[in-house]
Scaffold this motif. Sequence first.
Motif, short mmCIF file in Angstrom:
data_model
loop_
_atom_site.label_atom_id
_atom_site.label_comp_id
_atom_site.label_asym_id
_atom_site.label_seq_id
_atom_site.Cartn_x
_atom_site.Cartn_y
_atom_site.Cartn_z
N ILE A 25 -16.59 -32.31 -76.99
CA ILE A 25 -15.37 -32.67 -77.70
C ILE A 25 -15.35 -34.18 -77.86
O ILE A 25 -15.19 -34.91 -76.88
CB ILE A 25 -14.12 -32.17 -76.94
CG1 ILE A 25 -14.09 -30.64 -76.89
CG2 ILE A 25 -12.85 -32.69 -77.62
CD1 ILE A 25 -12.95 -30.07 -76.07
N LEU A 26 -15.53 -34.64 -79.09
CA LEU A 26 -15.54 -36.07 -79.34
C LEU A 26 -14.15 -36.65 -79.51
O LEU A 26 -13.93 -37.84 -79.27
CB LEU A 26 -16.37 -36.39 -80.59
CG LEU A 26 -17.86 -36.02 -80.55
CD1 LEU A 26 -18.57 -36.60 -81.76
CD2 LEU A 26 -18.52 -36.50 -79.26
N GLU A 27 -13.22 -35.79 -79.92
CA GLU A 27 -11.88 -36.28 -80.20
C GLU A 27 -10.90 -35.13 -80.16
O GLU A 27 -11.20 -34.04 -80.64
CB GLU A 27 -11.84 -36.96 -81.57
CG GLU A 27 -10.53 -37.57 -81.95
CD GLU A 27 -10.62 -38.42 -83.21
OE1 GLU A 27 -9.56 -38.92 -83.65
OE2 GLU A 27 -11.73 -38.56 -83.77
N ILE A 28 -9.74 -35.35 -79.57
CA ILE A 28 -8.68 -34.35 -79.58
C ILE A 28 -7.35 -35.07 -79.73
O ILE A 28 -7.09 -36.07 -79.05
CB ILE A 28 -8.70 -33.46 -78.32
CG1 ILE A 28 -7.61 -32.39 -78.40
CG2 ILE A 28 -8.61 -34.28 -77.05
CD1 ILE A 28 -7.76 -31.29 -77.36
N ASP A 29 -6.53 -34.57 -80.65
CA ASP A 29 -5.27 -35.27 -80.92
C ASP A 29 -4.35 -34.32 -81.68
O ASP A 29 -4.74 -33.23 -82.10
CB ASP A 29 -5.54 -36.52 -81.76
CG ASP A 29 -4.49 -37.61 -81.54
OD1 ASP A 29 -3.37 -37.28 -81.06
OD2 ASP A 29 -4.78 -38.78 -81.86
N ALA A 30 -3.12 -34.76 -81.85
CA ALA A 30 -2.19 -34.03 -82.71
C ALA A 30 -2.76 -34.00 -84.12
O ALA A 30 -3.39 -34.97 -84.56
CB ALA A 30 -0.82 -34.70 -82.69
N PRO A 31 -2.58 -32.90 -84.85
CA PRO A 31 -3.22 -32.79 -86.17
C PRO A 31 -2.83 -33.89 -87.15
O PRO A 31 -3.68 -34.36 -87.91
CB PRO A 31 -2.78 -31.40 -86.67
CG PRO A 31 -1.63 -31.01 -85.80
CD PRO A 31 -1.84 -31.69 -84.50
N GLU A 32 -1.57 -34.33 -87.12
CA GLU A 32 -1.17 -35.34 -88.08
C GLU A 32 -1.92 -36.65 -87.85
O GLU A 32 -2.19 -37.40 -88.80
CB GLU A 32 0.35 -35.57 -88.04
CG GLU A 32 0.89 -36.03 -86.69
CD GLU A 32 1.32 -34.87 -85.80
OE1 GLU A 32 2.10 -35.12 -84.86
OE2 GLU A 32 0.85 -33.74 -86.05
#
Length: 248
Positions: free
Chosen positions: A217-224
């Motif tokens: 997982i390179l990046e995880i965040d809120a979709p917006e």
Amino acid sequence: MTPMIEIDEVTKYFGQKLVLDRVSLTVNRHETICLIGASGSGKSTLLRCVNRLVDHDYGTIRLDGIPNDDPSFGKTGLQKRASIVFQSYNLFPHMNVLDNITLAPRRVHSVARAEAEDRGHAILARFGMDGFARAYPEQLSGGQQQRVAIARALMTRPDVLLLDEITAALDPELVGEVLAIIRSLKDEGMTMMIVTHEMAFARDCADRVAFLADGDILEIDAPERLFSNPAHDRTRRFLHRITEAGRL
């Protein structure tokens, strides 16, 4: 927030090929997380590791606080509380719809046939499929078969729903009806991990979006935030390709 799924440094090899590289992720109860990324990035393998369709080599996966490689995992029924739905439906062709969705409750959970069928009719009615209870899979469209597959997964009353590219095999006009079901489950608080190439759906439905590449997982965040201003260059390049293809 209360963690429902805790994935800690999970590593998986298929032979010499590294498929998951020390992946860590927490999915909170009632949260929907979409996993995106190119084919071969490890998304589907991660789903299969959660409920032990595939055993990981290193690291720990906990479901409701219990490691899924603990001897008590199966005995407590936790494995049955994480239902998975695949893109290929996997319905038994020799069974009608009602028999398909009531098989697991009757055979695995020892639910009486009458009770299982009552529950089955209720779930099918919710998805607009009760009129097809006695139909066979070959008599259904792809979208109808996928609705039956989701109904079957819900028959065991899972705490977690794992969805692996469930719209990939559908004609475009059928995708919306299946995604509408997933949105309704989210509104009811179902905990879900969803592998998807439907970026608009991930943007609109997910609480968080995780971008995977090379088994991590390179990046995880809120979709917006992830879709409008990704932090990682690999994420930006992936989303640019998706945009050019008209899928975002």
